[in-house]
Design an enzyme around this catalytic site. Sequence first.
Site, short mmCIF file in Angstrom:
data_model
loop_
_atom_site.label_atom_id
_atom_site.label_comp_id
_atom_site.label_asym_id
_atom_site.label_seq_id
_atom_site.Cartn_x
_atom_site.Cartn_y
_atom_site.Cartn_z
N TYR A 1 0.84 -1.20 0.00
CA TYR A 1 0.00 0.00 0.00
C TYR A 1 0.88 1.26 0.00
O TYR A 1 1.84 1.36 0.76
CB TYR A 1 -0.92 0.04 1.24
CG TYR A 1 -1.56 1.41 1.39
CD1 TYR A 1 -2.58 1.80 0.53
CD2 TYR A 1 -1.11 2.31 2.34
CE1 TYR A 1 -3.16 3.07 0.63
CE2 TYR A 1 -1.67 3.58 2.45
CZ TYR A 1 -2.69 3.95 1.59
OH TYR A 1 -3.24 5.20 1.69
N ASN B 1 2.03 11.28 6.47
CA ASN B 1 0.91 10.59 7.08
C ASN B 1 1.15 10.48 8.58
O ASN B 1 1.69 9.51 9.08
CB ASN B 1 0.78 9.19 6.44
CG ASN B 1 -0.51 8.51 6.80
OD1 ASN B 1 -0.83 8.34 7.96
ND2 ASN B 1 -1.25 8.10 5.78
N GLN C 1 -16.19 38.02 52.75
CA GLN C 1 -16.11 37.12 51.60
C GLN C 1 -16.02 37.94 50.32
O GLN C 1 -16.95 38.70 50.00
CB GLN C 1 -17.34 36.20 51.53
CG GLN C 1 -17.38 35.16 52.62
CD GLN C 1 -18.34 34.01 52.32
OE1 GLN C 1 -18.16 32.92 52.82
NE2 GLN C 1 -19.34 34.24 51.49
N ARG D 1 -12.19 35.09 45.29
CA ARG D 1 -12.26 33.97 46.23
C ARG D 1 -12.08 32.62 45.55
O ARG D 1 -11.46 31.70 46.11
CB ARG D 1 -13.60 34.02 46.96
CG ARG D 1 -13.68 33.11 48.16
CD ARG D 1 -15.06 32.94 48.78
NE ARG D 1 -16.05 33.91 48.44
CZ ARG D 1 -17.37 33.68 48.54
NH1 ARG D 1 -17.81 32.49 48.95
NH2 ARG D 1 -18.24 34.62 48.23
N ASN E 1 1.13 5.29 8.43
CA ASN E 1 0.49 4.04 7.99
C ASN E 1 0.93 3.74 6.55
O ASN E 1 0.92 4.67 5.72
CB ASN E 1 -1.03 4.18 8.06
CG ASN E 1 -1.73 2.96 7.48
OD1 ASN E 1 -1.59 1.86 7.99
ND2 ASN E 1 -2.47 3.17 6.40
N LYS F 1 -10.69 52.78 30.71
CA LYS F 1 -12.04 52.50 30.23
C LYS F 1 -12.01 51.71 28.92
O LYS F 1 -12.68 50.69 28.78
CB LYS F 1 -12.81 53.82 30.03
CG LYS F 1 -14.25 53.63 29.57
CD LYS F 1 -14.93 54.96 29.31
CE LYS F 1 -15.23 55.72 30.58
NZ LYS F 1 -16.37 55.11 31.33
N GLU G 1 -12.59 12.45 1.08
CA GLU G 1 -11.75 11.56 0.26
C GLU G 1 -12.53 10.31 -0.13
O GLU G 1 -12.15 9.18 0.18
CB GLU G 1 -10.47 11.21 1.05
CG GLU G 1 -9.26 10.86 0.22
CD GLU G 1 -8.99 9.36 0.25
OE1 GLU G 1 -8.82 8.78 -0.84
OE2 GLU G 1 -8.93 8.79 1.35
N ASN H 1 -13.39 7.41 2.21
CA ASN H 1 -12.35 6.60 2.83
C ASN H 1 -12.02 7.19 4.20
O ASN H 1 -12.02 6.50 5.21
CB ASN H 1 -11.10 6.55 1.95
CG ASN H 1 -9.97 5.77 2.59
OD1 ASN H 1 -10.15 4.60 2.91
ND2 ASN H 1 -8.82 6.40 2.78
#
Length: 524
Positions: free
Chosen positions: A63, A205, A283, A289, A319, A393, A421, A424
């Site tokens: 391939y 690839n 708080q 916090r 591949n 500002k 493609e 595929n």
Amino acid sequence: MTNNNKTPSTVTFGNNRLSIEDVVALAEGRAKAALSDDADFRQRIAKGVDFLDRELRDHGHIYGVTTGYGDSVLRRVPPHLVDELPLHLSRFHGCGLGAELSVPASRAVLAVRLASLCSGYSGVSIELLELLNAFFAHDITPIIPEEGSVGASGDLTPLSYIAAALVGEREVMMGGERLPADAALQKAGLQPLTLRPKEALAIMNGTSVMTALMCQAFMRAQYLCQISTRITALATIALHGNPAHFDARLFAAKPHPGQARIAANIASDLAMLGDGYQPARLQDRYSIRCAPHVIGVLADMMPTFRTTLETELNSANDNPLIDIEDETILHGGHFYGGHVAFVADGMKTLIANIADLMDRQMALLVDTKFNHGLPSNLSGSSTDRASINHGLKAVQIGVSAWTAEALKNTMPASVFSRSTECHNQDKVSMGTIAARDCLRVLQLTEQVAAALLITVRQAMVLRLEQGSITRDQLGDDIAAFLDDLGRDIAFIDEDRPLEGTLRHLVARIGARHWPLYSEGSAEK
């Protein structure tokens, strides 16, 4: 393998495992590249080439060597055209568009691809590896358009620009000059490569573009954890916030380690405020916090991100692969960039949350309803000129815009897989788009951080002038940091354009200019 000294270290490609820091050091020119002389490594590379040659001679059907690519796998290539096939692969993928990757980004791509090919599963020659390594030595960087990859079958189109440069086609950067690739090779005394039957496929690839971009993103995200932590500490002081929110006992009760470390760093920055310090509120609002809980999520995910990226970095991801021990050709899908896409999609969301955090902190600092006695928009003008001066500002409007865009870009790219493609590539990762999104969110968040550096520095100078905070209450680290900021940021007593200052500070953040906190890492 790398160090932070001015003398460049060496990153050796071969049997060694590379780190994110190695890739970024090469990208930034802080390290030199070397190809291993180890005999076992070179023998492994040679065995892969020999096996492919024998397989082609004895069986004649491989391939991507004697077949077309992808959906064209059923198309047989006659023997007299086999040698031309790799060049065609590199050429028909020369269709990238969009902005070009920066030179550091392209160098990172070279490093990641060289690392993968050195794993010995790709069937490439030692001459190919040596030429890639020579690109570093001669400062040759392929010019790579950033658009055109769906992240499987890997980064085919952008990586084709590396394959093209190796054979002397398209353009490269060399020592800051844009040149035709063949001219750059000639200038360096290098010979263009004649691609062997599988070599274009092996170069193109794979997941090297997305991985390289995310190595860069990782280092920037790591520093963002630190700079946003320091900004939070300064914002807390400037707002007369409550140091008790960062008590170690709180974070022992909810012991996420990164979150606790962020809280401990803020607590360390506030430690000198002393018992006489009176917070304005019992708080504080959430953006003060809960800052460790926002920044801490990114800090806690960084080790996972590192493991995933470094696994990909040190993998064979093309591949087919060659098993030289069993002399077998293995057909699979390691070019799929799903893991990198997940890191990118996850990281950009956490980064955008930090942009949002800093945006809220700025909103508190500039608004007289919430800043406990600081002037409107932190203007430092005299009373008789206050009516015409507007301080920060417009910068706050910019911060709001940058934050909104960062948040908008958090849509995960990986879920937008497209069949392509001829069906595929019918399920793809979108990893490179995710990585580019992540870098854009980082850029926007660094712009927010730059604006916040101006903001907290201005607020602290005003507090010191008021006398509500004294320099003795700051501690050495915070005082030294403010002094350093003062060399970059002039006090704003009269309105003036701040674009130049913002751009300078963004560059400082990108260069990780300020050493912050003793551990030096968001993931330690």
